[in-house]
Design an enzyme around this catalytic site. Structure first.
Site, PDB file in Angstrom:
ATOM      1  N   THR A 131     -30.735 -29.804  81.692  1.00 33.61           N
ATOM      2  CA  THR A 131     -31.790 -30.817  81.587  1.00 33.61           C
ATOM      3  C   THR A 131     -31.325 -32.161  82.147  1.00 33.61           C
ATOM      4  OG1 THR A 131     -32.919 -32.186  79.937  1.00 33.61           O
ATOM      5  CG2 THR A 131     -30.932 -31.121  79.204  1.00 33.61           C
ATOM      6  N   ASP A 132     -32.280 -32.987  82.541  1.00 35.71           N
ATOM      7  CA  ASP A 132     -31.920 -34.341  83.003  1.00 35.71           C
ATOM      8  C   ASP A 132     -31.441 -35.215  81.837  1.00 35.71           C
ATOM      9  OD1 ASP A 132     -34.362 -34.724  81.709  1.00 35.71           O
ATOM     10  OD2 ASP A 132     -35.315 -35.825  83.361  1.00 35.71           O
ATOM     11  N   GLU A 133     -31.691 -34.754  80.604  1.00 37.09           N
ATOM     12  CA  GLU A 133     -31.354 -35.598  79.444  1.00 37.09           C
ATOM     13  C   GLU A 133     -29.838 -35.787  79.286  1.00 37.09           C
ATOM     14  OE1 GLU A 133     -33.782 -34.955  75.984  1.00 37.09           O
ATOM     15  OE2 GLU A 133     -35.396 -34.097  77.179  1.00 37.09           O
ATOM     16  N   TYR A 156     -29.363 -32.956  70.927  1.00 34.69           N
ATOM     17  CA  TYR A 156     -29.811 -31.963  71.919  1.00 34.69           C
ATOM     18  C   TYR A 156     -29.102 -32.171  73.254  1.00 34.69           C
ATOM     19  CZ  TYR A 156     -32.714 -30.013  75.674  1.00 34.69           C
ATOM     20  OH  TYR A 156     -33.136 -29.367  76.812  1.00 34.69           O
ATOM     21  N   LYS A 160     -26.360 -29.847  75.302  1.00 40.50           N
ATOM     22  CA  LYS A 160     -26.587 -29.331  76.659  1.00 40.50           C
ATOM     23  C   LYS A 160     -25.478 -29.823  77.598  1.00 40.50           C
ATOM     24  CE  LYS A 160     -29.580 -27.212  78.134  1.00 40.50           C
ATOM     25  NZ  LYS A 160     -29.809 -25.728  78.232  1.00 40.50           N
TER      26      LYS A 160
END
Ligand code: NAD
Ligand code: TYD
Length: 348
Positions: A131-133, A156, A160
């Site tokens: 994810t870009d997060e 989260y 990741k």
């Protein structure tokens, strides 16, 4: 026949990836491994479940013994790994569940893949969906590129980020062929209604409050899920070894503007007076550690692999609303039972 393991294939994005691969590549056998948590739903795959090149395996990626046994038994040539706990709000209330699945589960898969193919890596590939997060939060300007330093803020995104590092470490240490992609927020059919867009669609239909965290000025980049599945197909087949690809929609929206746009389109679809659904908007307490803005520079995948989004946001949103309107049974099924308890706890 190439044997491809897709993890998390009963979830939102995974189900679109499974469909893309099962229907487009009859010479591959697709194994969909999923624990069927609250987010996994085999109804997402009714149209492909009887295809001769598709097998469903119910398993938990944290179950070391079972995962090893399955790898030895099926001899998967490649893994496309999507299984994860995926909701930031749940990671705030239960971080350990995210460490278990996203970190330990990923390492378990890496270890099983390594045990199977170490020193005979030819033609094998581990594709990790991220994810870009992991890049943290942007200010008002700037974009995440593939070289942006990791700076995760939520449990989260930290889980990741950790899993991404392990994938890279297996590449460096054991020579495992891998590729990673980091995508922005997806939307589309089969999206579980805990995330902003499907939650608001569900609440608009039911004339319930639309909960906006803080002032609603947080910004996300949104990509139609089928375009993400197309990108995953491209990266899997043509992405370079040990490379990272950022995937995004070139489509930034502040939450409040997005929800207003959704209300506008839904009023038309539901035959309501203009502005009626907007009155449901309710500002509520902010999410702790809320990332201000995510935005992706998807130039690399565009230039190297020729990928670009195929639908505009207006078209994608219209298709999404149409899907939810035509699949209210799906929505009723996933919002019965445990969902009500989750919703009550989260939004009390
Ligand atoms: P999702 O929550 O809809 O689906 C996750 C799937 O994984 C479910 O089917 C669930 O049953 C399964 N799963 C969870 N824990 C498992 C376990 N321990 N063992 C086996 N299966 C398990 O998630 P999603 O939105 O489809 O996201 C898929 C992947 O894409 C995730 O890795 C996520 O981090 C990544 N991603 C999501 C987005 C997004 O906007 N949704 C954006 C970028 C990246
Ligand atoms: P979400 O769909 O949970 O995705 P992510 O946190 O992974 O970006 O949230 C998207 C944005 O919408 C995020 O800024 C949080 C906000 N949001 C709300 O304002 N209200 C809500 O009820 C939810 C679920 C999200």
């Amino acid at each position: 026949m190439k044997k491809i393991l897709i993890t998390g294939g009963a979830g939102f994005i995974g189900s679109h990836v499974v469909r893309q691969f099962v229907t487009k590549y009859p010479t591959y056998h697709i194994y969909n491994l999923d624990a069927l948590t609250y987010a996994g739903n085999l109804d997402n795959l009714r149209d492909v479940e009887s295809s001769p090149n598709y097998t469903f395996i119910k398993a938990d990626i944290t179950d070391e013994q079972l995962i090893n046994k399955l790898f030895q038994e099926y001899q998967f040539d490649a893994v496309i790994h999507l299984a994860a706990e995926s909701h930031v709000d749940r990671s705030i209330t239960d971080p350990l569940a995210f460490v278990r699945t996203n970190v330990l589960g990923t390492v378990n898969l890496l270890q099983a893949f390594k045990s199977l193919w170490q020193n005979q890596w030819g033609g094998k590939r581990f594709y990790h969906i991220s994810t870009d997060e992991v890049y943290g939060a942007l200010g008002e300007v700037g974009l995440f590129t593939e070289t942006t330093a990791y700076d995760p803020n939520s449990p989260y995104s930290a889980s990741k980020a950790s899993s991404d590092h392990f994938v890279r470490a297996y590449g460096e240490t054991y020579g495992m062929p891998y590729v990673v992609s980091n995508c922005s927020n997806n939307y589309g059919p089969n999206h579980f209604p805990e995330k902003l867009i499907p939650l608001c669609i569900h609440n608009i239909i039911n004339k319930k409050p639309l909960p906006i965290y803080g002032d609603g000025k947080y910004t996300r980049d949104w990509l139609f899920v089928i375009d993400h599945a197309r990108a995953i197909d491209d990266v899997f087949h043509r992405g370079g070894n040990a490379e990272t690809y950022n995937i995004g929609g070139f489509n930034e929206w502040q939450n409040i503007d997005l929800v207003k746009e959704l209300c506008k389109q839904m009023d038309t679809v539901l035959g309501r007076a203009v502005g009626e659904s907007e009155q449901l908007i309710t500002f509520i307490q902010d999410r702790p550690g809320h990332d201000l803005r995510y935005a992706i520079d998807a130039t690399k995948i565009n230039k190297e692999l020729g990928w670009a989004p195929s639908v505009t946001f207006e078209e994608g949103l219209a298709k999404t609303i149409e899907w939810y309107m035509n699949n209210q049974d799906w929505l009723d099924n996933v919002t019965s039972g445990a969902y009500a308890d989750y919703y009550h706890e989260q939004y009390k």
